[in-house]
Design a protein around this motif. Structure first.
Motif, PDB file in Angstrom:
ATOM      1  N   THR A  15      11.341  -4.019   5.081  1.00 34.88           N
ATOM      2  CA  THR A  15      11.259  -2.691   5.991  1.00 34.88           C
ATOM      3  C   THR A  15       9.659  -2.691   6.498  1.00 34.88           C
ATOM      4  OG1 THR A  15      13.194  -1.677   4.848  1.00 34.88           O
ATOM      5  CG2 THR A  15      11.665  -0.193   6.420  1.00 34.88           C
ATOM      6  N   PHE A  16       8.800  -2.669   5.760  1.00 39.32           N
ATOM      7  CA  PHE A  16       7.211  -2.628   6.038  1.00 39.32           C
ATOM      8  C   PHE A  16       6.834  -3.740   7.152  1.00 39.32           C
ATOM      9  CE2 PHE A  16       2.886  -3.965   5.067  1.00 39.32           C
ATOM     10  CZ  PHE A  16       2.130  -2.739   5.755  1.00 39.32           C
ATOM     11  N   SER A  18       8.758  -5.404   8.983  1.00 47.47           N
ATOM     12  CA  SER A  18       9.369  -5.359  10.248  1.00 47.47           C
ATOM     13  C   SER A  18       8.998  -4.179  11.204  1.00 47.47           C
ATOM     14  CB  SER A  18      11.146  -5.091   9.946  1.00 47.47           C
ATOM     15  OG  SER A  18      11.301  -3.854   9.673  1.00 47.47           O
ATOM     16  N   VAL A  19       8.559  -3.047  10.592  1.00 43.80           N
ATOM     17  CA  VAL A  19       7.961  -1.782  11.372  1.00 43.80           C
ATOM     18  C   VAL A  19       6.622  -2.208  11.679  1.00 43.80           C
ATOM     19  CG1 VAL A  19       6.814   0.456  10.680  1.00 43.80           C
ATOM     20  CG2 VAL A  19       9.059  -0.226  10.037  1.00 43.80           C
ATOM     21  N   ARG A  22       7.358  -5.874  14.048  1.00 39.67           N
ATOM     22  CA  ARG A  22       8.571  -5.891  14.873  1.00 39.67           C
ATOM     23  C   ARG A  22       9.010  -7.345  15.450  1.00 39.67           C
ATOM     24  NH1 ARG A  22       8.679  -0.464  18.273  1.00 39.67           N
ATOM     25  NH2 ARG A  22       7.292   0.869  16.950  1.00 39.67           N
ATOM     26  N   THR A  27       9.398 -11.095   9.595  1.00 37.21           N
ATOM     27  CA  THR A  27      10.057 -10.438   8.518  1.00 37.21           C
ATOM     28  C   THR A  27      10.628 -11.023   7.485  1.00 37.21           C
ATOM     29  OG1 THR A  27      10.146  -8.260   9.991  1.00 37.21           O
ATOM     30  CG2 THR A  27      11.600  -8.381   7.774  1.00 37.21           C
ATOM     31  N   ALA A 140       5.294   1.953   5.397  1.00 34.50           N
ATOM     32  CA  ALA A 140       6.096   1.938   6.699  1.00 34.50           C
ATOM     33  C   ALA A 140       6.225   3.183   7.399  1.00 34.50           C
ATOM     34  CB  ALA A 140       7.560   1.005   6.326  1.00 34.50           C
ATOM     35  N   CYS A 141       6.579   4.221   6.568  1.00 37.48           N
ATOM     36  CA  CYS A 141       6.638   5.785   7.168  1.00 37.48           C
ATOM     37  C   CYS A 141       5.231   5.784   7.937  1.00 37.48           C
ATOM     38  CB  CYS A 141       7.142   6.667   6.159  1.00 37.48           C
ATOM     39  SG  CYS A 141       8.861   6.392   5.656  1.00 37.48           S
ATOM     40  N   TRP A 143       3.006   4.022   9.048  1.00 34.88           N
ATOM     41  CA  TRP A 143       2.871   3.308  10.262  1.00 34.88           C
ATOM     42  C   TRP A 143       3.515   3.653  11.374  1.00 34.88           C
ATOM     43  CZ3 TRP A 143      -0.697  -0.215  11.484  1.00 34.88           C
ATOM     44  CH2 TRP A 143      -0.708  -0.990  12.754  1.00 34.88           C
ATOM     45  N   LEU A 144       4.766   4.158  11.009  1.00 35.58           N
ATOM     46  CA  LEU A 144       5.836   4.465  12.177  1.00 35.58           C
ATOM     47  C   LEU A 144       5.170   5.860  12.811  1.00 35.58           C
ATOM     48  CD1 LEU A 144       9.254   3.753  11.331  1.00 35.58           C
ATOM     49  CD2 LEU A 144       8.298   3.057  13.242  1.00 35.58           C
ATOM     50  N   ARG A 147       1.669   5.386  14.620  1.00 34.58           N
ATOM     51  CA  ARG A 147       1.720   4.525  15.836  1.00 34.58           C
ATOM     52  C   ARG A 147       2.511   5.135  16.716  1.00 34.58           C
ATOM     53  NH1 ARG A 147       3.853  -1.902  15.798  1.00 34.58           N
ATOM     54  NH2 ARG A 147       3.476  -2.172  18.154  1.00 34.58           N
ATOM     55  N   GLU A 148       3.579   6.090  16.728  1.00 33.04           N
ATOM     56  CA  GLU A 148       4.164   6.835  17.665  1.00 33.04           C
ATOM     57  C   GLU A 148       3.378   7.780  18.399  1.00 33.04           C
ATOM     58  OE1 GLU A 148       7.154   5.803  18.818  1.00 33.04           O
ATOM     59  OE2 GLU A 148       7.229   4.130  17.559  1.00 33.04           O
TER      60      GLU A 148
END
Length: 149
Positions: A15-16, A18-19, A22, A27, A140-141, A143-144, A147-148
């Motif tokens: 998950t990390f 892939s986030v 991408r 991954t 991962a959270c 970073w998301l 990043r957004e």
């Protein structure tokens, strides 16, 4: 439960990555590499521990202390053990899974004290895996989230 921890640890890494990237291919490659790294570190640490136990038994039977190892071998054992402390213990989780299967199917006993191998308590291996999962999913959270924005 042990297979779930094993899968969840790899899934957290997946998950990390892939986030972060991408990219499906990256991954997959990084997740397989993480599994392989945990496997190699666990196997090498097990060999160093086994060697240390053999040397201590030889020292006890000889009733004198053997000269301590010097050089890169002793340093390598310490480095591998330090890395092993912080990575998921896949081999120990595998052994715990085998003990659970044996005790539950062969003796119908579900006492968690019977699952201890004597090296370290079973919950320590599970705790390291839980911390690993929380760390990578939190990264991962984060970073998301950043990043957004």
């Amino acid at each position: 439960p042990t297979l779930t921890f094993f899968f969840a640890g790899l899934y957290a890494v997946s998950t990390f990555v892939s986030v972060l990237t991408r990219s499906t291919i990256v991954t997959i490659i990084v997740t397989i590499s993480a599994w392989f790294l945990c496997f190699v570190v666990g196997t090498i640490d097990k060999q160093f521990v086994l060697k240390e136990r053999i040397e201590s038994r030889q020292a006890q039977t000889a009733a004198k202390s053997l000269p301590s190892e010097q050089g890169w071998s002793k340093l390598a054992a310490k480095v591998v053990h330090a890395v092993h402390v912080g990575t998921p213990r896949t081999e120990e989780l595998n052994q715990l899974n085998e003990r659970i299967a044996y005790f539950s199917f062969m003796t119908s006993v579900w006492e968690m004290n019977d699952f201890d191998t004597g090296d370290r308590p079973w919950w320590e291996d599970a705790l390291v895996s839980i911390v690993w999962i929380i760390l990578f999913l939190s990264l991962a959270c984060l970073w998301l989230t950043y990043r957004e924005q």
